[in-house]
Structure formats: structure tokens, C-alpha cells
Motif scaffolding. Structure first.
Motif, mmCIF file in Angstrom:
data_model
loop_
_atom_site.group_PDB
_atom_site.id
_atom_site.type_symbol
_atom_site.label_atom_id
_atom_site.label_comp_id
_atom_site.label_asym_id
_atom_site.label_seq_id
_atom_site.Cartn_x
_atom_site.Cartn_y
_atom_site.Cartn_z
ATOM 1 N N THR A 1 43.543 -28.227 23.590
ATOM 2 C CA THR A 1 43.194 -29.492 22.945
ATOM 3 C C THR A 1 43.937 -29.604 21.618
ATOM 4 O O THR A 1 43.838 -28.712 20.771
ATOM 5 N N LEU A 2 44.679 -30.705 21.483
ATOM 6 C CA LEU A 2 45.489 -30.952 20.281
ATOM 7 C C LEU A 2 44.880 -32.109 19.496
ATOM 8 O O LEU A 2 44.692 -33.200 20.039
ATOM 9 N N ALA A 3 44.562 -31.876 18.212
ATOM 10 C CA ALA A 3 43.983 -32.925 17.365
ATOM 11 C C ALA A 3 45.080 -33.629 16.574
ATOM 12 O O ALA A 3 45.873 -32.983 15.881
ATOM 13 N N LEU A 4 45.106 -34.956 16.685
ATOM 14 C CA LEU A 4 46.075 -35.772 15.950
ATOM 15 C C LEU A 4 45.358 -36.952 15.320
ATOM 16 O O LEU A 4 44.314 -37.384 15.817
ATOM 17 N N SER A 5 45.935 -37.492 14.251
ATOM 18 C CA SER A 5 45.428 -38.752 13.707
ATOM 19 C C SER A 5 46.399 -39.859 14.072
ATOM 20 O O SER A 5 47.601 -39.626 14.239
ATOM 21 N N ASP B 1 46.662 -29.326 31.731
ATOM 22 C CA ASP B 1 46.035 -28.342 30.839
ATOM 23 C C ASP B 1 46.194 -28.700 29.361
ATOM 24 O O ASP B 1 45.890 -27.882 28.491
ATOM 25 N N VAL B 2 46.686 -29.908 29.053
ATOM 26 C CA VAL B 2 46.835 -30.315 27.652
ATOM 27 C C VAL B 2 46.247 -31.708 27.453
ATOM 28 O O VAL B 2 46.548 -32.629 28.208
ATOM 29 N N ARG B 3 45.394 -31.850 26.435
ATOM 30 C CA ARG B 3 44.866 -33.174 26.098
ATOM 31 C C ARG B 3 44.943 -33.364 24.588
ATOM 32 O O ARG B 3 44.996 -32.407 23.816
ATOM 33 N N VAL B 4 44.958 -34.640 24.181
ATOM 34 C CA VAL B 4 45.035 -34.987 22.764
ATOM 35 C C VAL B 4 43.714 -35.631 22.359
ATOM 36 O O VAL B 4 43.210 -36.506 23.061
ATOM 37 N N VAL B 5 43.136 -35.181 21.240
ATOM 38 C CA VAL B 5 41.959 -35.870 20.704
ATOM 39 C C VAL B 5 42.357 -36.573 19.413
ATOM 40 O O VAL B 5 43.104 -36.032 18.594
ATOM 41 N N THR C 1 39.080 -29.676 10.102
ATOM 42 C CA THR C 1 37.713 -29.321 10.490
ATOM 43 C C THR C 1 37.620 -29.093 11.996
ATOM 44 O O THR C 1 37.019 -28.111 12.454
ATOM 45 N N TYR C 2 38.207 -29.996 12.782
ATOM 46 C CA TYR C 2 38.201 -29.841 14.243
ATOM 47 C C TYR C 2 38.847 -28.516 14.649
ATOM 48 O O TYR C 2 38.342 -27.805 15.507
ATOM 49 N N VAL C 3 39.978 -28.201 14.021
ATOM 50 C CA VAL C 3 40.700 -26.988 14.410
ATOM 51 C C VAL C 3 39.972 -25.747 13.887
ATOM 52 O O VAL C 3 39.844 -24.745 14.595
ATOM 53 N N GLU C 4 39.438 -25.819 12.684
ATOM 54 C CA GLU C 4 38.724 -24.657 12.124
ATOM 55 C C GLU C 4 37.552 -24.243 13.016
ATOM 56 O O GLU C 4 37.346 -23.062 13.283
ATOM 57 N N TYR C 5 36.781 -25.229 13.495
ATOM 58 C CA TYR C 5 35.573 -24.929 14.264
ATOM 59 C C TYR C 5 35.786 -24.938 15.770
ATOM 60 O O TYR C 5 34.837 -24.849 16.537
ATOM 61 N N GLY D 1 36.856 -27.353 17.815
ATOM 62 C CA GLY D 1 36.794 -28.619 18.536
ATOM 63 C C GLY D 1 38.163 -28.970 19.095
ATOM 64 O O GLY D 1 38.296 -29.743 20.043
ATOM 65 N N ALA D 2 39.182 -28.409 18.469
ATOM 66 C CA ALA D 2 40.559 -28.500 18.969
ATOM 67 C C ALA D 2 41.212 -27.134 18.756
ATOM 68 O O ALA D 2 40.823 -26.394 17.850
ATOM 69 N N ASP D 3 42.182 -26.802 19.596
ATOM 70 C CA ASP D 3 42.873 -25.514 19.464
ATOM 71 C C ASP D 3 43.993 -25.586 18.437
ATOM 72 O O ASP D 3 44.263 -24.630 17.715
ATOM 73 N N ILE D 4 44.661 -26.741 18.423
ATOM 74 C CA ILE D 4 45.754 -26.949 17.472
ATOM 75 C C ILE D 4 45.667 -28.360 16.923
ATOM 76 O O ILE D 4 45.001 -29.237 17.493
ATOM 77 N N GLY D 5 46.381 -28.605 15.827
ATOM 78 C CA GLY D 5 46.378 -29.934 15.234
ATOM 79 C C GLY D 5 47.584 -30.098 14.335
ATOM 80 O O GLY D 5 48.286 -29.133 14.029
ATOM 81 N N VAL D 6 47.815 -31.350 13.940
ATOM 82 C CA VAL D 6 48.886 -31.647 12.996
ATOM 83 C C VAL D 6 48.252 -32.359 11.813
ATOM 84 O O VAL D 6 47.536 -33.349 11.986
ATOM 85 N N THR D 7 48.505 -31.837 10.607
ATOM 86 C CA THR D 7 47.834 -32.378 9.431
ATOM 87 C C THR D 7 48.719 -32.296 8.198
ATOM 88 O O THR D 7 49.530 -31.373 8.067
ATOM 89 N N GLY D 8 48.579 -33.263 7.313
ATOM 90 C CA GLY D 8 49.373 -33.289 6.083
ATOM 91 C C GLY D 8 48.981 -32.146 5.158
ATOM 92 O O GLY D 8 47.823 -31.723 5.125
ATOM 93 N N LYS D 9 49.964 -31.664 4.388
ATOM 94 C CA LYS D 9 49.688 -30.589 3.434
ATOM 95 C C LYS D 9 48.627 -31.044 2.416
ATOM 96 O O LYS D 9 47.817 -30.240 1.959
#
Ligand code: AMP
Length: 217
Positions: free
Chosen positions: A5-9, A46-50, A59-63, A65-73
Motif C-alpha cells: 500500500t502506497l500513500a500519496l496526496s 499486489d499494489v494499491r494507492v491510498v 502518520t499512515y506510513v509510521e503506523y 496504514g501504508a507500507d510506503i509513501g511520498v511526502t515533502g521534507k
């Protein structure tokens, strides 16, 4: 087969992550601007985007809720980054965090005299550290958006906000008086997932690494 699960905004991060996903052989099958779905399927079973709010990605990746994510510094610094593996600077969604004031406000004078500066921002950690290092006393006003309005309405003397082209500041008669730091987006990975789903996550990380845009000068 374990699901990744990949978290994106939505917006710039989603758009600029698509070419990196393509390099990993992953194609998102729905357009988030047209769909109301929060879980988007990809061409890979086997890959989905949330889709989550930009500030919620760590927060999603830390806990988990997602395995990986992309986030601003910027978001990563404000979150604290604890519990997150940060293997890659993706060099996408680039901008900077800056201080801006009304063009008729004497920032140099305000800072030089050591007077108190009223600062409105969403980025309280970044702002606090910047002004503390300069020995400037700050009254911090926490906002969640439209920071540009604060100096125009007398809510604050200065704002600390993201600047890309500078057009938003210009349109609101604000001037950039200090650059605090350059920002880009990072790949973040849940530490437990990195162990449990090591092979598929490594493949994605390596594909992203090979597709990072070259440094522009
Ligand atoms: P600009 O007018 O191009 O300087 O863009 C400034 C506006 O866009 C501000 O409201 C910022 O909060 C927002 N912005 C600029 N760059 C980014 C970015 N990389 N990620 C999120 N918001 C951004």
C-alpha cells in the motif's frame, strides 16, 4: 502474495510520483481528480494507492496504514519522522520554505532590534528553529492555510510558507525576505514492512532510485 500500500496526496506529489511508479512498472488505474475513491487500484494486483492529506502521509506510513509513501521534507520535519525509513530524496515537488512580509514592513529592522516578531505559519517547528538560531523572539500563530492573509489583516508581521514561483506572494503584495530551506519530496517506508515485505519493497525503492530526475542547476 502480500499487498503493498502506497500513500500519496493529491496534486503535485501524486502527479510527479506517476513517472517514478511507471519506472517500477506500476500504473494507477484511476484519476484522483475525477474519482471519489480513496483507494486506487493499479495494474498490479499486489499494489494499491491510498489518497490521504499531505500532512497525514507520515502518520499512515509510521503506523502501517501504508507500507510506503511520498511526502515533502517540510511535512516530514513537522511530523518528526520517527519510525520512518527515509531511503530516497525523490527530488520532486521542489520548492522552498521562506519568510515573507508586507512590502512596507521593515523586516531587517524588526530582526536587528531583537523586538518580538509575530509569525503566522503551518510550519511551527521549522519557524521556531529558524528564529531561535537567529536569537529572534517569536510569537507563533498556528494556521492551517491561506498564510498570505495573515500579514494583510494584521494577524502577524511575517509568515513562514512554501514558495515555488513566488507568484502567490506577489499577488498578495508580500515579499520574500529570507529563505529557510530547500524542500523536495522523500520516499518513506514503514520499518516493519521493510522487513516483512522486503523483496517487493526493495524492487520499488530501486526502480524509484533509477528514475529520480537529474539535479538541475
Ligand atoms: P508559488 O505561487 O508558485 O510560489 O506557490 C506558492 C503556493 O503554492 C503556496 O501557497 C504554497 O503553500 C504552495 N506550494 C508551492 N510549492 C508547493 C509544494 N511543493 N508542495 C505543496 N505546496 C506547495
Amino acid at each position: 502474495m502480500s499487498m503493498i500500500t502506497l500513500a500519496l496526496s493529491k496534486g503535485r506529489i501524486f502527479d510527479e510520483t506517476l513517472p517514478l511508479l511507471a519506472a517500477a512498472g506500476i500504473e494507477v488505474l484511476e484519476d484522483p481528480e475525477k474519482s471519489r475513491k480513496l483507494i486506487l487500484p493499479t495494474n498490479r494486483p499486489d499494489v494499491r494507492v491510498v489518497l490521504v492529506r499531505a500532512t497525514d502521509v507520515p502518520t499512515y506510513v509510521e503506523y502501517g496504514g501504508a507500507d510506503i509513501g511520498v511526502t515533502g521534507k517540510d511535512t516530514l520535519i513537522e511530523h518528526g519522522g520517527q519510525g520512518l525509513y527515509q531511503p530516497l530524496d525523490l527530488r520532486i515537488a521542489k520548492c522552498r520554505v521562506s519568510v515573507a512580509v508586507r512590502s512596507d514592513f521593515d523586516y531587517a529592522q524588526a530582526v536587528r532590534q531583537g523586538s518580538r516578531l509575530k509569525v503566522a505559519t503551518k510550519y511551527t517547528s521549522i519557524a521556531r528553529e529558524f528564529f531561535a538560531a537567529k536569537g529572534v523572539h517569536v510569537d507563533m500563530v498556528k494556521l492551517y492555510g491561506s498564510m498570505e492573509l495573515a500579514p494583510l489583516t494584521g494577524l502577524a508581521d511575517a509568515i513562514v510558507d512554501l514558495v515555488s514561483t513566488g507568484n502567490t506572494l506577489k499577488a498578495n503584495q508580500l515579499v520574500e525576505v529570507a529563505r529557510i530551506m530547500d524542500i523536495s519530496s522523500y520516499l518513506v517506508v514503514n520499518q516493519a514492512a521493510l522487513k516483512l515485505k522486503q523483496a517487493p519493497l526493495r524492487r520499488i525503492i530501486d526502480a524509484f532510485a533509477s528514475a529520480i530526475p537529474a539535479e538541475k542547476n
